[in-house]
Design a protein around this motif. Structure first.
Motif, mmCIF file in Angstrom:
data_model
loop_
_atom_site.group_PDB
_atom_site.id
_atom_site.type_symbol
_atom_site.label_atom_id
_atom_site.label_comp_id
_atom_site.label_asym_id
_atom_site.label_seq_id
_atom_site.Cartn_x
_atom_site.Cartn_y
_atom_site.Cartn_z
ATOM 1 N N HIS A 51 0.994 -1.153 0.166
ATOM 2 C CA HIS A 51 -0.250 -0.081 -0.007
ATOM 3 C C HIS A 51 0.755 1.275 0.012
ATOM 4 O O HIS A 51 0.570 2.013 -0.884
ATOM 5 N N TYR A 52 1.891 1.212 0.750
ATOM 6 C CA TYR A 52 2.836 2.393 1.094
ATOM 7 C C TYR A 52 4.123 2.187 0.721
ATOM 8 O O TYR A 52 4.615 0.766 0.999
ATOM 9 N N CYS A 53 5.158 2.876 0.597
ATOM 10 C CA CYS A 53 6.596 2.970 0.939
ATOM 11 C C CYS A 53 7.072 4.287 1.727
ATOM 12 O O CYS A 53 6.565 5.350 1.245
ATOM 13 N N VAL A 54 7.565 4.249 2.840
ATOM 14 C CA VAL A 54 8.238 5.200 3.447
ATOM 15 C C VAL A 54 9.580 5.560 3.217
ATOM 16 O O VAL A 54 10.495 4.610 3.498
ATOM 17 N N SER A 55 9.976 6.659 2.653
ATOM 18 C CA SER A 55 11.564 6.777 2.293
ATOM 19 C C SER A 55 12.255 7.284 3.341
ATOM 20 O O SER A 55 11.633 7.560 4.436
ATOM 21 N N LYS A 56 13.658 7.322 3.292
ATOM 22 C CA LYS A 56 14.501 7.673 4.203
ATOM 23 C C LYS A 56 14.342 9.184 4.680
ATOM 24 O O LYS A 56 14.522 9.658 5.794
ATOM 25 N N ALA A 57 13.801 9.864 3.755
ATOM 26 C CA ALA A 57 13.609 11.418 3.973
ATOM 27 C C ALA A 57 12.281 11.417 4.592
ATOM 28 O O ALA A 57 12.078 12.744 5.046
ATOM 29 N N GLY A 58 11.519 10.549 4.841
ATOM 30 C CA GLY A 58 10.036 10.955 5.240
ATOM 31 C C GLY A 58 9.359 11.080 4.320
ATOM 32 O O GLY A 58 7.868 11.380 4.849
ATOM 33 N N ASP A 59 9.385 10.877 3.124
ATOM 34 C CA ASP A 59 8.198 11.093 2.148
ATOM 35 C C ASP A 59 7.349 9.521 2.148
ATOM 36 O O ASP A 59 7.956 8.552 2.274
ATOM 37 N N ILE A 60 6.055 9.644 1.773
ATOM 38 C CA ILE A 60 5.393 8.523 1.768
ATOM 39 C C ILE A 60 4.908 8.559 0.191
ATOM 40 O O ILE A 60 4.205 9.508 -0.306
ATOM 41 N N HIS A 61 5.017 7.490 -0.222
ATOM 42 C CA HIS A 61 4.231 6.989 -1.916
ATOM 43 C C HIS A 61 3.446 5.845 -1.614
ATOM 44 O O HIS A 61 3.606 5.026 -0.713
ATOM 45 N N TYR A 63 0.587 3.236 -3.339
ATOM 46 C CA TYR A 63 0.577 2.515 -4.632
ATOM 47 C C TYR A 63 -0.728 1.827 -4.714
ATOM 48 O O TYR A 63 -1.314 1.849 -5.652
ATOM 49 N N VAL A 64 -1.379 1.461 -3.425
ATOM 50 C CA VAL A 64 -2.679 0.827 -3.579
ATOM 51 C C VAL A 64 -3.276 1.345 -2.488
ATOM 52 O O VAL A 64 -3.043 1.711 -1.189
ATOM 53 N N GLU A 65 -4.850 1.797 -2.660
ATOM 54 C CA GLU A 65 -5.505 2.210 -1.819
ATOM 55 C C GLU A 65 -5.827 1.292 -0.757
ATOM 56 O O GLU A 65 -5.935 -0.081 -0.906
#
Ligand SMILES: [Zn+2]
Length: 244
Positions: A51-61, A63-65
């Motif tokens: 559903h999500y990926c959290v980056s090292k910088a703290g951004d959230i992507h 992909y799936v609801e």
């Protein structure tokens, strides 16, 4: 910041089987960069998603609801998680993807998670738990390893206690889970992504009250990149509503 990326149609399932909803959160490590994870989930040969990926910088992507089924924890091997639902055949289990939400994290198994990554992940876990009434404990926020023994996922450094310990006491709701907005002009409802290139599902007349859920970052229109999800996979540009 949360950005809706989407994934290849073959890498997730629309909706969840009847009677299933998110009851637990599975924590993963992506074994790669945020960009490589974006690419993997958009590769129709990958047959995986989260559903999500959290980056090292703290951004959230995203992909799936959350109401849809991501393919992140379907392989069961020497499971240790007592929340696994048994299947009909003796010793079998129902696919955990049907009742979990999967969160990937940028990086590798031996990486120490930067503060921004840990705090963003914890806030996201808190927000999801609040939305689906999932208890914030180690029975409901789990390591992928507890379903698939062979995988060390989410790695050798981070613990569930680290994450739970950083969930804000009253998880801040960035945008209300469900709210009503009113269209100020006629507005196109787009299917699948908060984007002007997504197909038009229908046109909503001006002065219509629409029930919306999470706000997303999408295509910028007149300087505004905020879009609302209608909770069924469609998106409308916030700039065309009374809550831009
Ligand atoms: Zn995993």
């Amino acid at each position: 910041m949360k950005t809706f990326i989407g994934c290849a149609a073959i890498n997730f399932r629309r909706g969840r089987p009847s009677g299933f909803q998110p009851e637990a959160i599975v924590i993963h490590i992506g074994e790669g960069s945020l960009r490589s994870i974006d690419m993997q989930f958009n590769d129709p040969n990958a047959k995986v998603s989260a559903h999500y990926c959290v980056s090292k910088a703290g951004d959230i992507h995203q992909y799936v609801e959350e109401k849809d089924t991501a393919f992140h924890a379907g392989n069961i091997d020497q499971p240790a998680w007592k929340g696994l639902k048994p299947g009909k055949a003796p010793g079998s289990f129902i696919n955990p993807n049907f009742y979990t939400i999967g969160i990937e994290h940028e990086g590798f198994a031996d990486d120490k998670w930067p503060d921004a990554q840990l705090s963003t992940s914890a806030a996201l876990v808190g927000e999801i738990a609040q939305r689906w009434k999932i208890p914030l404990d180690e029975d409901h926020v789990i390591r992928h390893h507890q379903i698939r023994f062979l995988k060390s996922c989410p790695g050798n450094v981070i613990t569930i206690v680290d994450i739970l310990g950083r969930v804000p006491p009253a998880a801040p709701v960035v945008s209300p889970a469900v709210a009503n907005v009113k269209t100020i002009s006629s507005l196109r409802l787009r299917g699948g992504a908060p984007s002007l290139t997504a197909p038009v599902v229908r046109t909503i007349p001006a002065q219509t009250v629409v029930e919306v859920s999470t706000a997303f970052v999408g295509d910028t229109v007149n300087g505004n990149n905020k879009w609302y999800s209608d909770g069924t996979g469609n998106f409308l540009w916030a700039g065309g509503t009374d809550q831009p």
